[in-house]
Design an enzyme around this catalytic site. Structure first.
Site, mmCIF file in Angstrom:
data_model
loop_
_atom_site.group_PDB
_atom_site.id
_atom_site.type_symbol
_atom_site.label_atom_id
_atom_site.label_comp_id
_atom_site.label_asym_id
_atom_site.label_seq_id
_atom_site.Cartn_x
_atom_site.Cartn_y
_atom_site.Cartn_z
ATOM 1 N N ASP A 400 0.818 -1.230 0.000
ATOM 2 C CA ASP A 400 0.000 0.000 0.000
ATOM 3 C C ASP A 400 0.846 1.273 0.000
ATOM 4 O O ASP A 400 0.499 2.242 -0.666
ATOM 5 C CB ASP A 400 -0.906 0.045 1.246
ATOM 6 C CG ASP A 400 -1.928 -1.072 1.255
ATOM 7 O OD1 ASP A 400 -2.180 -1.654 0.185
ATOM 8 O OD2 ASP A 400 -2.457 -1.371 2.346
HETATM 9 P P1 NDP Z 1 0.793 -4.021 3.037
HETATM 10 O O1 NDP Z 1 -0.060 -4.639 4.060
HETATM 11 O O2 NDP Z 1 0.200 -3.052 2.099
HETATM 12 O O3 NDP Z 1 1.464 -5.146 2.130
HETATM 13 C C1 NDP Z 1 2.272 -6.129 2.668
HETATM 14 C C2 NDP Z 1 2.656 -7.073 1.559
HETATM 15 O O4 NDP Z 1 3.586 -8.001 2.111
HETATM 16 C C3 NDP Z 1 1.483 -7.875 1.043
HETATM 17 O O5 NDP Z 1 1.088 -7.424 -0.228
HETATM 18 C C4 NDP Z 1 1.990 -9.328 1.023
HETATM 19 O O6 NDP Z 1 1.908 -9.843 -0.297
HETATM 20 C C5 NDP Z 1 3.451 -9.201 1.419
HETATM 21 N N1 NDP Z 1 3.874 -10.277 2.300
HETATM 22 C C6 NDP Z 1 3.208 -10.833 3.338
HETATM 23 N N2 NDP Z 1 3.920 -11.812 3.891
HETATM 24 C C7 NDP Z 1 5.082 -11.892 3.188
HETATM 25 C C8 NDP Z 1 6.225 -12.704 3.278
HETATM 26 N N3 NDP Z 1 6.347 -13.665 4.193
HETATM 27 N N4 NDP Z 1 7.231 -12.505 2.396
HETATM 28 C C9 NDP Z 1 7.128 -11.547 1.442
HETATM 29 N N5 NDP Z 1 6.060 -10.736 1.314
HETATM 30 C C10 NDP Z 1 5.048 -10.917 2.179
HETATM 31 O O7 NDP Z 1 2.057 -3.408 3.800
HETATM 32 P P2 NDP Z 1 2.693 -1.948 3.818
HETATM 33 O O8 NDP Z 1 3.735 -2.005 4.866
HETATM 34 O O9 NDP Z 1 3.057 -1.503 2.459
HETATM 35 O O10 NDP Z 1 1.510 -1.011 4.263
HETATM 36 C C11 NDP Z 1 0.971 -1.067 5.562
HETATM 37 C C12 NDP Z 1 -0.541 -1.085 5.495
HETATM 38 O O11 NDP Z 1 -1.030 -1.449 6.761
HETATM 39 C C13 NDP Z 1 -1.108 0.263 5.157
HETATM 40 O O12 NDP Z 1 -2.297 0.116 4.430
HETATM 41 C C14 NDP Z 1 -1.371 0.846 6.538
HETATM 42 O O13 NDP Z 1 -2.334 1.882 6.519
HETATM 43 C C15 NDP Z 1 -1.852 -0.403 7.256
HETATM 44 N N6 NDP Z 1 -1.677 -0.378 8.693
HETATM 45 C C16 NDP Z 1 -0.604 0.255 9.230
HETATM 46 C C17 NDP Z 1 -0.444 0.317 10.575
HETATM 47 C C18 NDP Z 1 0.706 1.111 11.135
HETATM 48 O O14 NDP Z 1 0.556 1.720 12.179
HETATM 49 N N7 NDP Z 1 1.857 1.091 10.478
HETATM 50 C C19 NDP Z 1 -1.382 -0.390 11.494
HETATM 51 C C20 NDP Z 1 -2.458 -1.112 10.821
HETATM 52 C C21 NDP Z 1 -2.575 -1.075 9.461
HETATM 53 P P3 NDP Z 1 1.864 -11.433 -0.523
HETATM 54 O O15 NDP Z 1 0.726 -11.947 0.261
HETATM 55 O O16 NDP Z 1 1.685 -11.568 -1.994
HETATM 56 O O17 NDP Z 1 3.186 -11.963 -0.080
#
Ligand code: NDP
Length: 474
Positions: A400
């Site tokens: 994101d």
């Molecule tokens: P995202 O949640 O947008 O994306 C994380 C990505 O990591 C996923 O697309 C997933 O794709 C991938 N992923 C998951 N597990 C693994 C793994 N083991 N190895 C490799 N890739 C992996 O993360 P961002 O950090 O970009 O963004 C944070 C989001 O969370 C924002 O929308 C934010 O608003 C929200 N948020 C933030 C908080 C905060 O305080 N920081 C608290 C709560 C929510 P795939 O499954 O294909 O691997």
């Protein structure tokens, strides 16, 4: 001089340590020390409270409570995974709000029994009860959403704002009836019944407030609920005539409010928009851009070997860590990769988005654990102008926070949220396991960019393989 006269002195010392602790927490280099100072202050405050006259008979019961809560808190904090920390914070926060509400109920009942109810104290008690109960149930919903026990998506229905507004109005009305009884000295309705209904309404309001908030707005909500708990505790301080509770609650309320404002700003949203807007609402995948291949563009997938070659020809690399890096616990592998690249004269910097991961500061804590030097971590505003000079932006488990739709697609639910300008880099490598969306549940156009190469796999595993390939080219 009795021991009791020393209690205010102990409270003053504790209050000063809380302020110093908060100051320490404002920088990663002093955060651990700040935490220790504040914890020491809390210990002083707890010990001092045992010597208060009105605690006398309750010491064994309090000690039992401290033991149960202490063991549960210690075990919980030890066992919780870094990625589940926000849920934990929501849970602890809710417990604080619930405690303030319980204190308020008991104190109201006690004052009534003694016949000493008066307006000021009753108002503070009511506020502690209402705000504490809202924070308790709101935090419980936030916990459920983050833990996946209830849908993390926004829950909406027709006339929702009317229902929520009705609950708030009924709470306010019954509170006025109660206060009128306190002022007049006689109650039209049994006051403890009023208190019970007000409590239920406040609990319902907390649920109604958080249920329609979804997806990417959860961090702001948790921070806001944290501020509520602080306020509730401060009000409980007025009720109990305890200065330390007033100071500590006000500090939590103020810092929670400041954090909420900062986070809203990081998402380019007003708080009203977070609470009542559509961001994070049900967002069918694809709302933010075409699905892979829809418009002829296609995903380019590469292996660790290609990634290693791309990196070895680079001069400037920017690593963009995200939630997936935390899930995979890839921080040590990333550090190893960075060390290797730096040993070959390649500059490596880390781009930290304020809401990357699942809690504020998530990425800082994670990278600090792998001893990544603080001076290599750059905030969004600092690093964004540098992306166009970067030969490779290495996105590891972030989604994101790199989505260009936030800049370019007014129809996107994350439109307006500041993002890391990863798409401006010369080359982009994205490490993730699949094409699944991130937390906001929307597609990412970055993956269809011709400059982007996808390295599919678990972050720790994939980075480890890139390191192996790089070593071969030494
Ligand atoms: P995202 O949640 O947008 O994306 C994380 C990505 O990591 C996923 O697309 C997933 O794709 C991938 N992923 C998951 N597990 C693994 C793994 N083991 N190895 C490799 N890739 C992996 O993360 P961002 O950090 O970009 O963004 C944070 C989001 O969370 C924002 O929308 C934010 O608003 C929200 N948020 C933030 C908080 C905060 O305080 N920081 C608290 C709560 C929510 P795939 O499954 O294909 O691997």
């Amino acid at each position: 001089m009795t021991v009791e006269t020393l209690i205010p002195v102990a409270y003053l010392i504790a209050a000063v340590t809380f302020i110093l602790g908060l100051k320490g927490l404002s920088s990663p280099t002093t955060a651990v020390q700040g935490n220790r100072i504040a914890a020491a202050g809390m210990l002083i405050a707890v010990i001092a409270t045992f010597f208060a006259a009105d605690v006398n008979g309750g010491v064994p019961l309090i000690l039992a409570g401290v033991a149960v809560g202490g063991v549960a808190g210690f075990a919980g904090a030890r066992m919780v995974k870094m990625t589940a920390m926000p849920q934990m914070v929501a849970l602890f926060n809710g417990a604080g709000g619930g405690a303030a509400a319980l204190v308020a109920i008991l104190e109201f009942a006690r004052q009534r029994e003694l016949g000493v109810l008066e307006f000021g104290a009753s108002l503070a008690t009511l506020l502690a009860l209402i705000i504490g109960a809202v924070s308790f149930s709101g935090s419980a919903v936030a916990f459920g959403k983050l833990q996946g026990l209830i849908t993390p998506k926004a829950f909406r229905y027709g006339g929702q704002q009317l229902v929520t507004g009705g609950i708030a109005a009924a709470t306010a009305l019954l509170s006025l009836v109660l206060l009128a009884g306190v002022i007049g000295g006689s109650f039209a309705i049994e006051p403890m019944l009023l208190i019970a209904v007000i409590t239920l309404l406040a609990l319902a309001f907390g649920v109604a407030l958080v249920m329609p908030i979804g997806g990417a707005d959860m961090p702001v909500v948790i921070s806001l609920l944290n501020a509520y708990t602080g306020l509730a505790v401060a009000m409980a301080g007025f009720t109990l005539n305890n200065q330390l509770l007033i100071v500590a609650g006000t500090l939590v309320g103020a810092s929670g409010t400041i954090l909420t404002r900062l986070m809203s700003k990081a998402m380019n949203r007003s708080l009203g928009n977070v609470l009542f807007g559509a961001f994070g609402a049900v967002t069918p995948a694809g709302a933010a851009g075409p699905a892979a291949g829809d418009d002829g563009r296609s995903i380019r997938s590469i292996g660790p070997e290609d990634a290693a070659i791309l990196l070895s020809y680079a001069q400037n690399v920017i690593v963009v860590p995200g939630y997936g890096l935390a899930v995979a616990q890839a921080q040590h592998s990333v550090r190893e990769l960075a060390d290797l690249l730096e040993s070959r004269g390649i500059s490596v910097k880390y781009a930290i988005h304020p809401v990357a991961g699942r809690m504020p500061g998530h990425m800082n804590v994670l990278l600090a654990e792998a001893n990544v030097p603080y001076d290599k971590l750059f905030d969004m505003d600092q690093i964004n102008p540098e992306f166009q000079r970067a030969d490779v932006a290495l996105v590891i488990g972030a989604n994101d926070v790199t989505n260009p739709a936030a800049r370019s697609n007014p129809g996107s639910p994350i439109y307006g949220m500041p993002i890391l300008d990863v798409d401006k880099a010369q080359n982009i490598i994205v490490i993730k396991r699949s094409m699944k969306p991130g937390f906001a549940g929307i597609d990412n156009d970055l993956y269809l960019d011709p400059k982007t190469a996808m390295l599919f796999g678990d972050a720790k595993d994939a980075v480890g393989k890139v390191v192996q390939e790089l070593k071969k080219t030494a």
